[in-house]
Write a protein that holds these residues in place. Structure first.
Motif, mmCIF file in Angstrom:
data_model
loop_
_atom_site.group_PDB
_atom_site.id
_atom_site.type_symbol
_atom_site.label_atom_id
_atom_site.label_comp_id
_atom_site.label_asym_id
_atom_site.label_seq_id
_atom_site.Cartn_x
_atom_site.Cartn_y
_atom_site.Cartn_z
ATOM 1 N N ARG A 235 -3.755 -6.185 -7.770
ATOM 2 C CA ARG A 235 -4.749 -7.073 -7.166
ATOM 3 C C ARG A 235 -4.051 -8.056 -6.221
ATOM 4 N NH1 ARG A 235 -9.875 -8.104 -8.698
ATOM 5 N NH2 ARG A 235 -9.557 -7.220 -10.772
ATOM 6 N N THR A 236 -2.873 -8.498 -6.612
ATOM 7 C CA THR A 236 -2.097 -9.428 -5.781
ATOM 8 C C THR A 236 -1.407 -8.699 -4.628
ATOM 9 O OG1 THR A 236 -1.735 -10.885 -7.674
ATOM 10 C CG2 THR A 236 -0.223 -11.116 -5.812
ATOM 11 N N THR A 237 -0.696 -7.617 -4.932
ATOM 12 C CA THR A 237 0.079 -6.938 -3.882
ATOM 13 C C THR A 237 -0.815 -6.243 -2.856
ATOM 14 O OG1 THR A 237 0.360 -4.929 -5.221
ATOM 15 C CG2 THR A 237 2.106 -6.596 -5.345
ATOM 16 N N LEU A 238 -2.022 -5.899 -3.258
ATOM 17 C CA LEU A 238 -2.975 -5.274 -2.340
ATOM 18 C C LEU A 238 -4.056 -6.274 -1.930
ATOM 19 C CD1 LEU A 238 -3.351 -1.807 -4.117
ATOM 20 C CD2 LEU A 238 -1.903 -2.371 -2.155
ATOM 21 N N GLY A 239 -3.655 -7.535 -1.884
ATOM 22 C CA GLY A 239 -4.560 -8.624 -1.538
ATOM 23 C C GLY A 239 -4.715 -8.805 -0.035
ATOM 24 N N HIS A 240 -5.137 -9.985 0.345
ATOM 25 C CA HIS A 240 -5.440 -10.246 1.758
ATOM 26 C C HIS A 240 -4.254 -10.052 2.710
ATOM 27 C CE1 HIS A 240 -9.049 -12.221 -0.019
ATOM 28 N NE2 HIS A 240 -9.589 -11.507 0.950
ATOM 29 N N PRO A 241 -3.040 -10.515 2.366
ATOM 30 C CA PRO A 241 -1.928 -10.286 3.308
ATOM 31 C C PRO A 241 -1.673 -8.802 3.584
ATOM 32 C CG PRO A 241 -1.335 -12.005 1.758
ATOM 33 C CD PRO A 241 -2.621 -11.396 1.262
ATOM 34 N N GLU A 242 -1.706 -7.977 2.542
ATOM 35 C CA GLU A 242 -1.481 -6.536 2.730
ATOM 36 C C GLU A 242 -2.671 -5.909 3.449
ATOM 37 O OE1 GLU A 242 0.593 -2.814 2.424
ATOM 38 O OE2 GLU A 242 1.149 -4.915 2.587
ATOM 39 N N THR A 243 -3.859 -6.402 3.180
ATOM 40 C CA THR A 243 -5.050 -5.918 3.882
ATOM 41 C C THR A 243 -4.923 -6.195 5.376
ATOM 42 O OG1 THR A 243 -6.388 -6.329 1.906
ATOM 43 C CG2 THR A 243 -7.570 -6.094 4.006
ATOM 44 N N ALA A 244 -4.518 -7.413 5.728
ATOM 45 C CA ALA A 244 -4.343 -7.768 7.138
ATOM 46 C C ALA A 244 -3.257 -6.894 7.773
ATOM 47 C CB ALA A 244 -3.995 -9.244 7.274
ATOM 48 N N ARG A 245 -2.168 -6.664 7.056
ATOM 49 C CA ARG A 245 -1.076 -5.836 7.585
ATOM 50 C C ARG A 245 -1.576 -4.422 7.886
ATOM 51 N NH1 ARG A 245 3.529 -2.708 6.268
ATOM 52 N NH2 ARG A 245 2.950 -2.338 4.115
ATOM 53 N N ARG A 246 -2.361 -3.850 6.977
ATOM 54 C CA ARG A 246 -2.917 -2.510 7.191
ATOM 55 C C ARG A 246 -3.849 -2.500 8.401
ATOM 56 N NH1 ARG A 246 -7.840 -0.435 5.579
ATOM 57 N NH2 ARG A 246 -7.957 1.806 5.786
ATOM 58 N N LEU A 247 -4.717 -3.486 8.494
ATOM 59 C CA LEU A 247 -5.658 -3.543 9.611
ATOM 60 C C LEU A 247 -4.925 -3.712 10.941
ATOM 61 C CD1 LEU A 247 -8.467 -5.704 7.976
ATOM 62 C CD2 LEU A 247 -8.496 -3.231 8.399
ATOM 63 N N GLU B 131 -10.130 -14.062 3.349
ATOM 64 C CA GLU B 131 -11.549 -13.851 3.046
ATOM 65 C C GLU B 131 -11.886 -12.373 3.112
ATOM 66 O OE1 GLU B 131 -13.512 -16.111 6.071
ATOM 67 O OE2 GLU B 131 -12.775 -18.031 5.313
ATOM 68 N N GLY B 132 -12.983 -12.014 2.463
ATOM 69 C CA GLY B 132 -13.485 -10.644 2.521
ATOM 70 C C GLY B 132 -12.795 -9.734 1.519
ATOM 71 N N PRO B 133 -13.229 -8.472 1.501
ATOM 72 C CA PRO B 133 -12.656 -7.518 0.551
ATOM 73 C C PRO B 133 -11.188 -7.222 0.867
ATOM 74 C CG PRO B 133 -14.188 -6.406 2.030
ATOM 75 C CD PRO B 133 -14.269 -7.868 2.335
ATOM 76 N N THR B 134 -10.446 -7.011 -0.183
ATOM 77 C CA THR B 134 -9.030 -6.670 -0.059
ATOM 78 C C THR B 134 -8.850 -5.161 -0.201
ATOM 79 O OG1 THR B 134 -8.650 -6.854 -2.429
ATOM 80 C CG2 THR B 134 -8.372 -8.878 -1.106
ATOM 81 N N LEU B 135 -7.657 -4.694 0.054
ATOM 82 C CA LEU B 135 -7.342 -3.277 -0.184
ATOM 83 C C LEU B 135 -7.606 -2.920 -1.643
ATOM 84 C CD1 LEU B 135 -4.107 -2.668 1.862
ATOM 85 C CD2 LEU B 135 -6.176 -1.305 1.958
ATOM 86 N N PHE B 136 -7.233 -3.802 -2.549
ATOM 87 C CA PHE B 136 -7.496 -3.557 -3.966
ATOM 88 C C PHE B 136 -8.990 -3.336 -4.182
ATOM 89 C CE2 PHE B 136 -8.600 -4.959 -8.234
ATOM 90 C CZ PHE B 136 -7.729 -4.213 -9.008
ATOM 91 N N LEU C 233 0.823 -1.209 0.000
ATOM 92 C CA LEU C 233 0.000 0.000 0.000
ATOM 93 C C LEU C 233 0.858 1.262 0.000
ATOM 94 C CD1 LEU C 233 -2.755 1.377 0.081
ATOM 95 C CD2 LEU C 233 -2.684 1.168 2.581
ATOM 96 N N ASP C 234 1.936 1.276 0.758
ATOM 97 C CA ASP C 234 2.805 2.455 0.783
ATOM 98 C C ASP C 234 3.377 2.739 -0.604
ATOM 99 O OD1 ASP C 234 2.333 2.783 3.500
ATOM 100 O OD2 ASP C 234 4.126 1.661 4.083
ATOM 101 N N GLY C 235 3.794 1.692 -1.310
ATOM 102 C CA GLY C 235 4.318 1.853 -2.662
ATOM 103 C C GLY C 235 3.253 2.334 -3.628
ATOM 104 N N PHE C 236 2.049 1.791 -3.494
ATOM 105 C CA PHE C 236 0.958 2.248 -4.345
ATOM 106 C C PHE C 236 0.646 3.715 -4.067
ATOM 107 C CE2 PHE C 236 -3.483 3.003 -5.385
ATOM 108 C CZ PHE C 236 -3.466 2.677 -6.735
ATOM 109 N N ALA C 237 0.653 4.092 -2.810
ATOM 110 C CA ALA C 237 0.395 5.490 -2.451
ATOM 111 C C ALA C 237 1.451 6.406 -3.070
ATOM 112 C CB ALA C 237 0.354 5.660 -0.939
ATOM 113 N N ARG C 238 2.703 5.981 -3.061
ATOM 114 C CA ARG C 238 3.759 6.788 -3.703
ATOM 115 C C ARG C 238 3.501 6.913 -5.199
ATOM 116 N NH1 ARG C 238 6.866 4.024 -0.036
ATOM 117 N NH2 ARG C 238 7.442 2.433 -1.553
ATOM 118 N N GLU C 239 3.131 5.807 -5.839
ATOM 119 C CA GLU C 239 2.842 5.828 -7.272
ATOM 120 C C GLU C 239 1.665 6.745 -7.574
ATOM 121 O OE1 GLU C 239 3.919 4.584 -10.445
ATOM 122 O OE2 GLU C 239 5.640 4.607 -9.110
ATOM 123 N N PHE C 240 0.587 6.616 -6.801
ATOM 124 C CA PHE C 240 -0.594 7.439 -7.017
ATOM 125 C C PHE C 240 -0.264 8.913 -6.794
ATOM 126 C CE2 PHE C 240 -4.602 9.436 -5.906
ATOM 127 C CZ PHE C 240 -5.452 8.945 -6.885
#
Length: 136
Positions: A67-79, A105-110, A18-25
Motif C-alpha cells: 500500500r505504501t510502495t505502490l502509493g501516490h509517488p509510485e503512481t505518479a512515476r508510472r503516469l 490525491e486520487g487512487p494509487t497503483l495499489f 511496481l517493477d518489483g511487485f511485477a517480478r514478485e507476482f
C-alpha cells in the motif's frame, strides 16, 4: 460447500516499486512474465497465463507495505512514464490524474491493482474467473 482452491502467495514486502511487485507476482505464473501493465494483469487474471484453472486464492502478504510502495509517488512515476504515449484526446484527463497523484490525491497503483483483482472475484464483473483476494 466450500471448494478447496489453490492458494498463490505474493509477498508485497519483497518489492519496492511496481517493477518489483511485477517480478514478485510473476513468480506465481507458470510460463508467463507480467511486466506491470495493468491491462495485461486483467488478462492474466482471466486465465491462460499460468494461473490455476477453476478459481484460486491470491493471498497478498505484506499488503500494507505494498500500500505504501505502490502509493501516490509510485503512481505518479508510472503516469510520468506513460505520458509520452498518451493520445492527445486523452492528455488533459491524464495530466489531471498525474497532477492529483503528485499532490497525494486520487487512487494509487495499489488501489488500482486491488480493484482489478476484485473484478475477477465475488461480485465483480468477471467473477466467473473465481479469483479470491486475501490481503494479509
Amino acid at each position: 460447500m466450500t471448494r478447496d482452491l489453490p492458494v498463490l502467495v505474493v509477498d508485497g514486502s519483497r518489492s519496492g516499486d511496481l517493477d518489483g511487485f511485477a517480478r514478485e507476482f510473476s513468480r506465481l505464473l507458470s510460463g508467463y512474465v507480467w511486466r506491470g501493465n495493468l491491462d495485461a494483469l486483467n488478462d492474466v487474471l482471466r486465465g491462460g497465463y499460468g494461473t490455476p484453472d477453476g478459481g484460486w486464492v491470491l493471498r497478498w502478504t505484506g499488503s500494507e507495505t505494498s500500500r505504501t510502495t505502490l502509493g501516490h509517488p509510485e503512481t505518479a512515476r508510472r503516469l510520468e512514464r506513460l505520458l509520452p504515449d498518451v493520445d492527445p484526446s486523452n492528455r488533459a484527463a491524464f495530466t489531471a490524474r498525474l497532477d492529483a497523484a503528485r499532490r497525494g490525491e486520487g487512487p494509487t497503483l495499489f488501489d488500482e491493482i486491488v480493484a482489478i483483482i476484485r473484478e475477477h472475484g465475488p461480485g465483480g464483473r468477471e467473477s466467473a474467473d473465481g479469483v479470491l483476494l486475501e490481503l494479509a
